[in-house]
Design a protein around this motif. Structure first.
Motif, short mmCIF file in Angstrom:
data_model
loop_
_atom_site.label_atom_id
_atom_site.label_comp_id
_atom_site.label_asym_id
_atom_site.label_seq_id
_atom_site.Cartn_x
_atom_site.Cartn_y
_atom_site.Cartn_z
N ILE A 187 -2.87 12.41 17.10
CA ILE A 187 -1.54 12.76 16.59
C ILE A 187 -1.68 13.31 15.19
O ILE A 187 -2.42 12.77 14.36
N ASP A 188 -0.96 14.38 14.91
CA ASP A 188 -1.02 15.01 13.60
C ASP A 188 -0.72 14.00 12.49
O ASP A 188 0.20 13.18 12.60
N GLY A 189 -1.50 14.07 11.42
CA GLY A 189 -1.34 13.13 10.32
C GLY A 189 0.03 13.18 9.68
O GLY A 189 0.57 12.15 9.25
N VAL A 190 0.61 14.37 9.61
CA VAL A 190 1.95 14.51 9.03
C VAL A 190 2.98 13.79 9.88
O VAL A 190 3.91 13.16 9.36
N VAL A 191 2.80 13.86 11.19
CA VAL A 191 3.72 13.17 12.10
C VAL A 191 3.64 11.67 11.89
O VAL A 191 4.67 10.98 11.80
N MET A 192 2.42 11.13 11.80
CA MET A 192 2.26 9.69 11.61
C MET A 192 2.78 9.24 10.26
O MET A 192 3.38 8.16 10.13
N LEU A 193 2.60 10.08 9.24
CA LEU A 193 3.16 9.76 7.92
C LEU A 193 4.68 9.71 8.01
O LEU A 193 5.32 8.83 7.43
N GLY A 194 5.26 10.65 8.75
CA GLY A 194 6.71 10.65 8.94
C GLY A 194 7.19 9.40 9.65
O GLY A 194 8.24 8.84 9.31
N VAL A 195 6.41 8.94 10.65
CA VAL A 195 6.77 7.72 11.37
C VAL A 195 6.74 6.52 10.42
O VAL A 195 7.64 5.67 10.45
N GLU A 196 5.71 6.44 9.58
CA GLU A 196 5.60 5.32 8.63
C GLU A 196 6.75 5.34 7.62
O GLU A 196 7.33 4.30 7.30
N MET A 197 7.07 6.51 7.10
CA MET A 197 8.16 6.62 6.14
C MET A 197 9.49 6.27 6.79
O MET A 197 10.34 5.59 6.19
N ALA A 198 9.69 6.73 8.02
CA ALA A 198 10.92 6.40 8.74
C ALA A 198 11.04 4.90 8.94
O ALA A 198 12.14 4.33 8.85
N ASN A 199 9.92 4.22 9.19
CA ASN A 199 9.93 2.77 9.35
C ASN A 199 10.34 2.07 8.05
O ASN A 199 11.12 1.11 8.06
N VAL A 200 9.83 2.57 6.92
CA VAL A 200 10.20 2.01 5.62
C VAL A 200 11.70 2.16 5.38
O VAL A 200 12.38 1.21 4.99
N PHE A 201 12.22 3.36 5.64
CA PHE A 201 13.65 3.61 5.41
C PHE A 201 14.51 2.79 6.37
O PHE A 201 15.57 2.28 5.98
N GLN A 202 14.06 2.63 7.62
CA GLN A 202 14.82 1.86 8.59
C GLN A 202 14.89 0.39 8.19
O GLN A 202 15.97 -0.23 8.22
N ARG A 203 13.77 -0.17 7.78
CA ARG A 203 13.76 -1.58 7.38
C ARG A 203 14.55 -1.79 6.09
O ARG A 203 15.23 -2.80 5.95
N ARG A 204 14.44 -0.85 5.17
CA ARG A 204 15.21 -0.97 3.93
C ARG A 204 16.70 -0.93 4.23
O ARG A 204 17.50 -1.64 3.60
N TYR A 205 17.09 -0.10 5.19
CA TYR A 205 18.50 0.00 5.59
C TYR A 205 18.96 -1.28 6.28
O TYR A 205 20.06 -1.78 6.00
N GLU A 206 18.14 -1.81 7.16
CA GLU A 206 18.50 -3.02 7.91
C GLU A 206 18.62 -4.24 6.99
O GLU A 206 19.49 -5.08 7.17
N PHE A 207 17.71 -4.34 6.02
CA PHE A 207 17.68 -5.51 5.14
C PHE A 207 18.39 -5.26 3.80
O PHE A 207 18.19 -6.01 2.85
N ALA A 208 19.21 -4.22 3.75
CA ALA A 208 19.85 -3.83 2.50
C ALA A 208 20.60 -4.97 1.81
O ALA A 208 20.44 -5.16 0.59
N PRO A 209 21.42 -5.76 2.51
CA PRO A 209 22.15 -6.82 1.81
C PRO A 209 21.23 -7.83 1.11
O PRO A 209 21.45 -8.18 -0.05
N MET A 210 20.17 -8.27 1.79
CA MET A 210 19.24 -9.23 1.19
C MET A 210 18.48 -8.61 0.03
O MET A 210 18.36 -9.21 -1.05
N ILE A 211 17.97 -7.39 0.22
CA ILE A 211 17.16 -6.76 -0.82
C ILE A 211 18.01 -6.44 -2.04
O ILE A 211 17.59 -6.69 -3.18
N ASP A 212 19.21 -5.90 -1.82
CA ASP A 212 20.08 -5.57 -2.95
C ASP A 212 20.47 -6.81 -3.73
O ASP A 212 20.50 -6.80 -4.97
N ALA A 213 20.78 -7.89 -3.00
CA ALA A 213 21.15 -9.14 -3.69
C ALA A 213 19.99 -9.68 -4.51
O ALA A 213 20.18 -10.20 -5.61
N THR A 214 18.79 -9.54 -3.97
CA THR A 214 17.61 -10.07 -4.67
C THR A 214 17.22 -9.22 -5.87
O THR A 214 16.94 -9.74 -6.95
N LEU A 215 17.24 -7.90 -5.69
CA LEU A 215 16.76 -7.01 -6.74
C LEU A 215 17.81 -6.70 -7.81
O LEU A 215 17.47 -6.55 -8.99
#
Length: 243
Positions: free
Chosen positions: A178-206
């Motif tokens: 799989i193209d490296g750019v594609v896998m990098l995109g998948v990893e970044m999308a995972n970071v953004f998805q988790r940050r979005y899902e856990f936004a209330p906890m992370i925002d309250a903590t930070l």
């Protein structure tokens, strides 16, 4: 070669935890001997979150439809199953290893390469683990609290676990085509998805606490303690992408 590197990392974890961090057994939590360094790293991570990760995750979660976001997360999660399988084998947890293998086969075939989590629809749920838990199963102590650049809160043992997870990740041959750019995109999308899902906890903590560093550390150590007690029933606070 990977096995040799894994052994080296394993021995390094043993030596560092025993020779440098063993005194943590005699300290009350939090055991944080490099707090000054950790606080500097925390400010870097917090700034990265404030100006890049949080706003981008809000856009990603608000404007990219679930029809796209969920399959990407499923695909990335499916690539973690071989890593979980190896760790559960090392932990002598063969039942969980069987679950990992079943999930990977089902989702890779019926789930169209992991885009659809068919296994969870059939109540075959993922059992999160990594080399941090594998080291724990060999009675290697957790060691000092560490905040890693980009990866966030962790422990000395967990930091070596991250390295070993990467070195010995059996999914690498699967993603080699799989193209490296594609896998990098998948990893970044995972970071953004988790940050979005856990936004209330992370925002309250930070952003809603008097001392965001202490708050982050306390949340991590508390959930880590519950994780160790309940054996994988509690997800450790990890805002930057590991599941």
């Amino acid at each position: 070669m990977r096995l040799i590197l894994c052994v080296i990392v394993f021995l390094a974890a043993v030596l560092l935890n025993s020779a440098i961090f063993a005194q943590g057994f005699f300290e009350q939590e939090p055991y944080d001997p490099i707090e000054n360094i950790n606080r500097t790293t925390h400010e870097f991570n917090k700034g990265l979150d404030r100006y890049a990760i949080r706003p981008t995750s809000n856009v990603y979660g608000s404007y990219v439809p679930e029809l796209i976001r969920i399959p990407i997360s499923n695909f990335r999660g499916n690539l973690n199953e071989p890593k979980r399988f190896i760790n559960h084998i090392f932990q002598r947890d063969f039942s969980s290893a069987g679950t990992d293998l079943s999930r990977f086969i089902i989702n890779s075939t019926l789930g169209i390469g992991g885009l659809i989590d068919v296994a969870s629809m059939w109540d075959i749920d993922p059992r999160s683990t990594g080399f941090d838990e594998t080291f724990r199963s060999f009675n290697i102590p957790q060691g000092a609290y560490v905040e890693l650049p980009l990866f966030g809160p962790n422990s000395a043992r967990g930091s070596f676990g991250l390295i070993t997870d990467y070195v010995l990740n059996p999914s690498k041959p699967i993603t080699a085509g799989i193209d490296g750019v594609v896998m990098l995109g998948v990893e970044m999308a995972n970071v953004f998805q988790r940050r979005y899902e856990f936004a209330p906890m992370i925002d309250a903590t930070l952003y809603n606490s008097a001392d965001s560093y202490s708050a982050t550390r306390n949340v991590f150590l508390q959930t880590k303690k519950e994780f160790d007690i309940d054996d994988n029933e509690v997800e450790v606070f990890d805002p930057y992408g590991e599941d």
